[in-house]
Enzyme design. Structure first.
Site, PDB file in Angstrom:
ATOM      1  N   HIS A 148       0.670 -11.366  18.484  1.00 30.27           N
ATOM      2  CA  HIS A 148       1.937 -12.083  18.317  1.00 30.27           C
ATOM      3  C   HIS A 148       3.088 -11.260  18.936  1.00 30.27           C
ATOM      4  CE1 HIS A 148       4.776 -14.789  16.146  1.00 30.27           C
ATOM      5  NE2 HIS A 148       5.536 -13.715  16.191  1.00 30.27           N
ATOM      6  N   GLU A 149       3.172 -10.009  18.517  1.00 23.73           N
ATOM      7  CA  GLU A 149       4.268  -9.160  19.025  1.00 23.73           C
ATOM      8  C   GLU A 149       4.086  -8.882  20.516  1.00 23.73           C
ATOM      9  OE1 GLU A 149       6.742  -9.011  17.147  1.00 23.73           O
ATOM     10  OE2 GLU A 149       5.686  -9.650  15.331  1.00 23.73           O
TER      11      GLU A 149
ATOM     12  N   HIS B  61       5.780 -11.545  22.379  1.00 23.20           N
ATOM     13  CA  HIS B  61       7.229 -11.254  22.463  1.00 23.20           C
ATOM     14  C   HIS B  61       7.473 -10.182  23.525  1.00 23.20           C
ATOM     15  CE1 HIS B  61       8.698 -13.594  19.110  1.00 23.20           C
ATOM     16  NE2 HIS B  61       7.932 -12.988  18.225  1.00 23.20           N
TER      17      HIS B  61
ATOM     18  N   GLU C 238       9.600 -17.241  20.148  1.00 25.09           N
ATOM     19  CA  GLU C 238       8.432 -17.461  19.288  1.00 25.09           C
ATOM     20  C   GLU C 238       7.341 -18.223  20.035  1.00 25.09           C
ATOM     21  OE1 GLU C 238       7.559 -16.103  16.599  1.00 25.09           O
ATOM     22  OE2 GLU C 238       9.459 -15.082  16.286  1.00 25.09           O
TER      23      GLU C 238
HETATM   24 ZN    ZN Z   1       7.591 -13.632  16.261  1.00 22.99          ZN
END
Ligand code: ZN
Length: 505
Positions: free
Chosen positions: A266-267, A270, A296
């Site tokens: 997830h990160e 980003h 996101e």
């Molecule tokens: Zn996030």
């Protein structure tokens, strides 16, 4: 003053401001990774001082003069050009900032710094009462912030606007109602089928040092540049950019495999976005990421659409088995793949499956609106939280650690952020559908460990644009149509229907 000179002065001012803000970011990163607990009070003072200084520079009367000089200049007439983008977005930033008194900005910064530490302790001990007074303070400060910013109908919208410019809570409520109508029957359908994933294999022994090595290896293979970034441990995963060539991602290593690995992915999503911004435009809107929902979308895309796909693991699973032979030697790829796509109502949002995920978001959206309005006293939050989980997901968290203390957002003064996760899911599904159309068989590429095609597409269609477009404009430019949740629902039905052996669901 000539428009070119005004523009150059404005840009120079904000580039310098970005350097000052990045010092604040570095202190914030350190606070959440390596700072010893007793350093917190001084850190709060450091951050409050810097927040005041950046606020002064952002709201300097000279900025107002320069923006006025540029209001009708030829330079900014061409919509979506670099100068038009920069001036438009800096004006938005400035207009918002001058409504906030410096003392309030400092107070929010100091309080949230201390509150985060209080939250970390409360989270570890599952002790809500010790965190309650901090959250009470934060809710009051957030109300003051919303009042200072101003709003048309509800205070919540003033906060939401910071993360998702132009979004409104009434429209989001309609969106969540529509999603709920589709997702609840889908989740019920999937949890009722006979083919059940064996989630226990993911809770076997996965020594942390080897998890760390494996995460690092995957991040590198996907395209994260470790010459321009780092991966560290924290209590609540986040990604923070310190400079044009310095992006920090974090994850938390817990028991089992999923929490840390998918948190990292997830990160990483980003981080890839941040590393894909144009460094030549650093410190100006053209070099900064778009709305939080767009951000996101990048995180959720790598975490789920790609990270939970069969082709991704066709490539990485042999290496994973090699890293954890004692836990995965007897587990085949299909069994593992089904296990990481377990659809089941669970109390914790991070790591929850894609079908129930948006229900976790929806109930936070409802609770934070009630907190801000004053309809829900902070002291009643644990009960209201558990009641919402019973109502929407049919489960009861066993304690506050897996209940209302699980997310750090509110301790950081971040109210109005949660809906961006769902907006991100919607945008991710739509972007991926279009990328597949443009690029052909992405699964074949992932199966070979080749992520360059998709990453290049995202760089060109999303990352390089900075804040050129609003979220809606960006999705429309990249995919040919404005954001629509039907892509998400369609993708979930197809993927999970296939995985769980259902003809149609
Ligand atoms: Zn996030």
């Amino acid at each position: 003053m000539r428009a070119e000179a005004a523009y150059a002065e404005l840009i120079a001012h904000f580039r310098e401001l970005a350097v000052l803000e990045s010092c604040e970011d570095l202190l914030g990163w350190d606070e959440e990774t390596y700072m010893p607990p007793r350093g917190v009070e001084h850190r709060g003072n450091q951050l409050a001082l810097l927040a005041g200084m950046t606020h002064d520079r952002l709201t300097h009367p000279r900025v107002g003069e320069l923006l006025a000089d540029l209001a009708h200049a030829d330079l900014v007439q061409e919509l979506h050009s670099v100068p038009e983008t920069n001036v438009r977005e800096l004006r938005r930033l400035y207009t918002r900032a001058i409504r906030l008194p410096r003392l309030l900005v400092e107070e929010i910064t100091r309080t949230t710094c201390l509150a985060q530490q209080a939250w970390t302790v409360a989270y570890r001990k599952s002790d809500f009462p010790s965190f309650q007074p901090w959250l009470e303070k934060i809710v009051v400060l957030m109300r003051q912030q919303a009042d200072a910013l101003g709003y048309a109908t509800v205070a919540y919208d003033a906060l939401l606007d910071e993360y998702e410019p132009g979004a409104r809570s009434d429209q989001l409520a309609d969106l969540f109602a529509a999603l709920r109508k589709e997702l609840v029957p889908l989740a019920n359908h999937l949890t009722a089928v006979r083919r059940r994933p064996n989630g226990a294999i993911l809770r076997r022994a996965f020594p942390v040092d080897r998890q760390r090595q494996f995460a690092q290896r995957v991040a590198l293979a996907i395209g994260f540049d470790f010459q321009r970034g780092r991966l560290d441990s924290t209590t609540h995963p986040f990604c923070m950019t310190i400079g044009p060539h310095d992006c920090r991602i974090t994850t938390r290593y817990d028991q089992g495999f999923c929490d840390a690995f998918f948190g990292m992915l997830h990160e990483l999503g980003h981080g890839l976005y941040e590393q894909g911004l144009d460094p030549d435009h650093y410190g100006t809107p053209m070099g900064e990421s778009g709305s939080v929902g767009v951000h996101e979308s990048q995180a959720r895309l790598w975490e789920n659409t790609i990270g939970r796909s069969l082709s991704f693991w066709q490539y990485f699973y042999p290496a994973l088995q090699e890293a954890f032979p004692e836990s995965l030697r007897d587990v085949g790829l299909d069994e593992f793949h089904l296990a990481i796509n377990n659809v089941e109502a669970t109390p914790v949002r991070v790591g929850s499956d894609e079908v129930t995920y948006n229900l976790h978001v929806m109930l936070r959206f409802e609770l934070e609106q009630a907190l801000l309005k004053g309809d829900l006293p902070v002291s009643d939050l644990p009960g209201a939280w558990n009641e919402a989980y019973r109502h929407y997901l049919g489960i009861t968290p066993k304690n506050d650690r897996e209940g209302c203390l699980q997310d750090s957002h509110w301790s950081e003064g971040i109210i109005g952020y949660f809906p961006t996760y769902t907006l991100g899911n919607i945008m991710a599904a739509q972007l991926f559908a279009r990328a597949q159309k443009d690029l052909g068989d992405l699964d074949a590429a992932f199966g070979r460990g080749d992520f360059t095609g998709l990453l290049g597409w995202l760089r060109a269609k999303v990352h390089r644009h900075g804040q050129r477009y609003s979220a809606t404009e960006l999705i429309e430019a990249a995919t040919g149509s404005p954001p629509d949740h039907c892509h998400l629902i369609g993708a979930l039905r197809r993927r999970y229907g296939e995985l769980y052996g259902l003809a149609e669901c």
